[in-house]
Design a protein around this motif. Structure first.
Motif, short mmCIF file in Angstrom:
data_model
loop_
_atom_site.label_atom_id
_atom_site.label_comp_id
_atom_site.label_asym_id
_atom_site.label_seq_id
_atom_site.Cartn_x
_atom_site.Cartn_y
_atom_site.Cartn_z
N UNK A 159 0.84 -1.20 0.00
CA UNK A 159 0.00 0.00 0.00
C UNK A 159 0.87 1.25 0.00
N UNK A 160 2.08 1.14 0.60
CA UNK A 160 2.98 2.29 0.65
C UNK A 160 3.88 2.31 -0.57
N UNK A 161 4.48 1.18 -0.88
CA UNK A 161 5.42 1.14 -2.00
C UNK A 161 4.82 0.35 -3.16
N UNK A 162 4.47 1.04 -4.24
CA UNK A 162 3.78 0.38 -5.35
C UNK A 162 4.63 -0.67 -6.06
N UNK A 163 5.98 -0.65 -5.85
CA UNK A 163 6.81 -1.63 -6.55
C UNK A 163 6.75 -3.00 -5.93
N UNK A 164 6.24 -3.09 -4.68
CA UNK A 164 6.26 -4.36 -3.97
C UNK A 164 5.00 -5.16 -4.23
N UNK A 195 10.95 10.15 -7.57
CA UNK A 195 10.68 9.41 -6.35
C UNK A 195 9.84 8.19 -6.73
N UNK A 196 10.34 6.97 -6.42
CA UNK A 196 9.65 5.76 -6.89
C UNK A 196 8.27 5.54 -6.29
N UNK A 197 7.94 6.16 -5.15
CA UNK A 197 6.68 5.81 -4.50
C UNK A 197 5.57 6.84 -4.71
N UNK A 198 5.81 7.82 -5.58
CA UNK A 198 4.73 8.73 -5.95
C UNK A 198 4.50 8.64 -7.46
N UNK A 199 3.26 8.88 -7.90
CA UNK A 199 3.00 8.82 -9.34
C UNK A 199 3.61 10.05 -10.01
N UNK A 209 -0.51 9.82 -16.28
CA UNK A 209 -0.53 10.75 -15.15
C UNK A 209 -0.54 9.99 -13.83
N UNK A 210 -1.29 8.88 -13.79
CA UNK A 210 -1.40 8.11 -12.56
C UNK A 210 -0.44 6.92 -12.51
N UNK A 211 0.52 6.89 -13.44
CA UNK A 211 1.48 5.78 -13.45
C UNK A 211 2.63 6.09 -12.50
N UNK A 212 3.19 5.04 -11.94
CA UNK A 212 4.40 5.19 -11.13
C UNK A 212 5.60 5.18 -12.07
N UNK A 213 6.71 5.84 -11.67
CA UNK A 213 7.86 5.92 -12.57
C UNK A 213 8.30 4.57 -13.13
N UNK A 214 8.24 3.50 -12.31
CA UNK A 214 8.74 2.21 -12.80
C UNK A 214 7.82 1.60 -13.83
#
Lengths: 317, 326
Positions: A309-314, B104-108, B148-153
Motif C-alpha cells: 500500500x505504501x510502495x507500489x513496486x512491492x 521518487x519511486x513511491x509517488x505517481x 498521469x497516474x502511473x508510477x515511474x517504474x
C-alpha cells in the motif's frame, strides 16, 4: 489489491498449521513428565494410568495432536493441569495484559527510534549521529532483565516513584485505565522499549543516510521543494522497511518478555509461560506458545498487506 | 549582448569531504536569454558540477564555492531559504541523466509534477493537476491521462525522460539545465528527446545549458559550445566555428575521436592518456601532459582565457589563432 490480500491469507494457512505442529511437538521434546506435577511421587500404578487416560496422554502423539487441533480450532485449548482452569481463558487474560505492555513499549520504542534515527541519518557523521549510535548500541546490547532490575532499584526503591511489581494495586490482574494502573505500567514498558528503540534507530539511521545520497532526493531539492516536503518523500520511501522491522520487533515483544514480565511480576503471557514451564503444565504451555506464534503469523500478514500500500513496486506480482 | 541571463565569473568549486578535489577552477561563462549552450568534455571535466553548482545542489558542509554566479539578476550564492526554493525549479530547473533514478519511486508522475507546481505557485490542487496533465501532453506523452497516474517504474525510459522534461518545464523556468539527458536512452529515443528539447526551447524561448560528451547531440541542439577540461573552460564559440575550426588541441582531439562518415574504415584517433587527478592538478595547463604541442611554458603557467567576440580560448599554442568569425 483484494486478490493480493486473499492470496496472502491463503499463504498464511500452511504457516499457521506448521506452527500448531511445532508448538504441540516441541513440548514433548522437553524433558520431564507432566504427571509429576499432579500425581504424588509415590502414587500407585493404577492412579497414574487413570490420570494418563483422563488427560489423553495414553494415546499416540499424532492422535493427541489431531484431537488437540480439532478442539483448538473451536477455541478450546484444554484445561490447565496445575490450576484446573480453562487454558483459553488464562491465555486470553494474559494476552490482553501483554498486548498492553508490548503495545506501550512498541509505541515508545518505535517513536523514539524513528526520531533518533532520522536525526542521526540527517546529521550523518556529526556528534548527533554518534550520540544516537551509542544510545542504540547500548539499547540493543543491554540485557533487559538487568535493566529492569536497575530501574526497579532506582525508581522504585531509591526514589519511590513507581511500583515495582504487578499490573495494578493489590496484585490485581484486571487492567483499568487509571493513574494507579498506569504507574504500574511505566517501568516494565520502559524496560521493554529499549531493544526495539535501538534496532529501529539503527534501521532508520541507515535508511535515511542512504536515501539522502540517492539521486531522486537531489532531484527533489532541484525542484525547489522545501526541507519539510523532501522529508515527507524520504519518510514514505523508508516506511516499508521500518514497518517490516517494527512488525518483527512487536512480535518479539509479545513473546520475548518472559524475563521482564517475571522481573516485574506482570501477569502476561511471558509470566504465564514461565509458570507453565516450571509446573510442567503441558496444555497451558502448548496453548500459550500457540497463541504467541499466531501473533507472529498475524503480524507478518499485516505487514505484508500494508507494505505494497505504501510502495507500489512491492508485491501484487 | 545585453545583460546575460547567466553569468559565471571565476567560479571555483572545491569538494573538501573525505577526499579533496578541485572540481571547477575559475570558470567564466555567459549565456544570453534564449540561447542554447552545450558543455562538452570527458567524464570528470566539470560539466555536471557546473550544472549542480548553478542549482546549489552540492552538500554545503563539504563544498567550497568561490567566485560570482548571477542568474536572471539574482546573486545565486546569496540565496537562502524560501528564495532559494523558489529559484530552484522556478527560475532554473534541471533534467537529470537517469530519469529512472531522478523520480521518487513511491509517488505517481502526476503527483510529483503537481507537487512541484504547487511549491512555486499559489494555486489549488485541481488547477495544479490540470496544469500537470497539460505539461504531459505538451511533451507528447501518448495517453497522458493514463500516464498521469502511473508510477515511474511503470514507464519506459523514453517516457520517463519525457515526464522528467514535463516536470522541469512545469514552472516555466528561464533556464533549463540538461545533464546528459539522452545518455541513458537507446539511440532512436535519443533523437526524439533531442528534437523535443529543441522544439520546446523554441516555443518557450528559454535558455538551455546542455551537458553532453556527444558532439553530434551538441551540434543538433546548441547555438554555442563550451569545451571543458579538468574543471576549466578551454575553448568556446559558435557551434560551426568549434566544429569546423577547432583551435584548442583538446577540442581538435575530441573531434578527431568522433565516429563519422569521413573516418570510416580508419582506426579511431583517441586522445592519448587520461584526465588529471582533480586532487592534484598540474601547475600549468591541465591538458599539457596529454598534448602533442605542449612546451615548457604550458607545463609552468596556466593559459588565461582570452576572449574575442563570441569566442574564447585558453591555450599557449592554439592550432589556429583566435580570429573574428566571418
Amino acid at each position: 489489491m483484494f486478490a493480493y490480500i486473499i492470496k496472502r491469507l491463503i499463504y498464511a494457512i500452511p504457516i499457521a498449521l506448521s506452527v500448531t505442529v511445532v508448538s504441540f511437538v516441541l513440548v514433548y521434546l522437553a524433558p520431564g513428565d507432566p504427571l509429576n506435577a499432579i500425581a504424588p511421587a509415590d502414587a500407585p500404578e493404577e492412579v497414574i494410568v487413570a490420570l494418563k487416560s483422563a488427560y489423553g496422554l495414553d494415546k499416540p502423539v499424532p492422535v493427541q495432536y489431531g484431537l488437540w487441533l480439532l478442539r483448538a480450532v473451536q477455541g478450546d485449548l484444554g484445561t490447565s493441569i496445575a490450576s484446573g482452569r480453562a487454558v483459553t481463558a488464562e491465555v486470553l487474560s494474559a494476552v490482553s495484559n501483554t498486548l498492553l505492555l508490548a503495545g506501550m513499549a512498541a509505541l515508545g520504542g518505535v517513536l523514539i527510534g524513528c526520531i533518533l534515527g532520522a536525526l542521526a541519518g540527517y546529521r550523518h557523521g556529526t556528534w548527533i549521529d554518534r550520540v544516537a549510535t551509542v544510545i542504540s548500541v547500548i539499547g540493543v546490547s543491554i540485557p533487559h532483565y538487568w535493566l529492569g532490575l536497575v530501574l526497579t532499584i532506582v525508581f522504585s526503591i531509591w526514589l519511590p516513584w513507581f511500583p515495582a511489581m504487578g499490573a495494578g494495586p493489590g496484585g490485581s490482574s484486571e487492567w483499568l485505565w487509571d493513574v494507579e494502573h498506569l504507574r504500574h505500567l511505566v517501568l516494565p514498558a520502559l524496560t521493554l522499549s529499549v531493544i526495539p528503540m535501538g534496532i529501529i534507530t539503527r534501521t532508520v539511521r541507515a535508511l535515511v543516510a542512504d536515501m539522502l545520497e540517492q539521486e531522486f532526493v537531489t532531484a527533489l531539492r532541484a525542484r525547489g521543494l522545501s526541507g519539510v516536503a523532501v522529508f515527507r518523500h524520504i519518510a514514505k520511501n523508508t516506511a516499508p522497511t521500518v514497518l517490516a522491522v517494527a512488525g518483527l520487533q512487536i512480535g518479539y515483544l509479545m513473546g520475548g518478555s518472559i524475563l521482564v514480565e517475571t522481573v516485574f511480576a506482570w501477569p502476561g503471557t511471558g509470566f504465564l509461560l514461565n509458570t507453565a514451564i516450571f509446573q510442567r503444565d503441558i496444555p497451558l504451555l502448548q496453548g500459550t506458545i500457540l497463541v504467541l506464534c499466531m501473533f507472529f503469523v498475524v503480524l507478518n500478514l499485516l505487514v505484508d498487506i500494508l507494505q505494497p500500500l505504501i510502495d507500489p513496486r512491492m508485491g501484487r506480482g | 549582448m545585453t545583460t546575460p541571463l547567466v553569468s559565471l565569473q571565476d567560479l571555483s568549486v572545491q569538494f573538501c569531504g573525505s577526499r579533496k578535489a578541485s572540481a571547477l577552477n575559475a570558470v567564466n561563462l555567459e549565456l544570453g536569454a534564449g540561447e542554447v549552450l552545450a558543455l562538452l568534455g570527458e567524464s570528470g571535466s566539470g560539466k555536471s558540477v557546473t550544472l549542480r553548482t548553478l542549482l546549489r545542489l552540492h552538500p554545503e558542509r563539504t563544498t567550497k564555492i568561490q567566485g560570482r554566479m548571477q542568474v536572471d539578476g539574482q546573486d545565486v550564492l546569496a540565496l537562502k531559504g524560501r528564495a532559494l526554493d523558489l529559484y530552484r525549479g522556478g527560475t532554473v530547473s534541471m533534467v537529470f541523466q537517469e530519469p529512472g533514478l531522478a523520480f521518487d519511486p513511491v509517488y505517481t508522475i502526476g503527483q510529483q509534477i503537481t507537487e512541484s507546481i504547487r511549491a512555486h505557485a499559489a494555486i489549488d490542487e485541481a488547477a495544479a493537476r490540470a496544469q500537470a496533465l497539460q505539461m504531459l501532453e505538451r511533451v507528447q506523452i501518448p495517453q497522458a491521462k493514463r500516464r498521469f497516474d502511473a508510477y515511474p517504474h511503470e514507464l519506459s525510459g523514453g517516457m520517463r525522460q519525457r515526464a522528467m522534461i514535463a516536470l522541469a518545464l512545469a514552472c516555466q523556468p528561464k533556464l533549463l539545465l540538461a545533464d546528459e539527458p539522452t545518455t541513458a536512452l537507446d539511440a532512436t529515443v535519443q533523437i526524439q528527446i533531442l528534437l523535443l528539447l529543441r522544439e520546446l526551447q523554441r516555443e518557450t524561448g528559454m535558455s538551455v545549458i546542455f551537458v553532453t560528451h556527444d558532439i553530434g547531440a551538441a551540434v543538433e541542439v546548441a547555438d554555442r559550445i563550451a569545451v571543458m577540461y579538468a574543471g576549466r573552460v578551454v575553448e568556446q564559440g559558435p557551434v560551426g566555428e568549434i566544429v569546423r575550426r577547432p583551435r584548442h588541441p583538446y577540442t581538435a582531439g575530441l573531434l578527431a575521436a568522433t565516429v563519422g562518415t569521413e573516418n570510416r574504415g580508419q582506426p579511431l584517433l583517441a586522445v592519448p592518456g587520461s584526465p588529471p587527478d582533480l586532487a592534484a592538478l598540474p601547475p600549468g595547463c591541465s591538458f599539457a601532459p596529454r598534448c602533442a604541442q605542449a612546451s615548457e611554458r604550458c607545463r609552468r603557467e596556466v593559459p588565461p582565457l582570452q576572449t574575442l567576440g563570441q569566442q574564447a580560448l585558453a591555450c599557449w599554442h592554439p592550432i589556429l589563432p583566435l580570429a573574428e568569425a566571418a
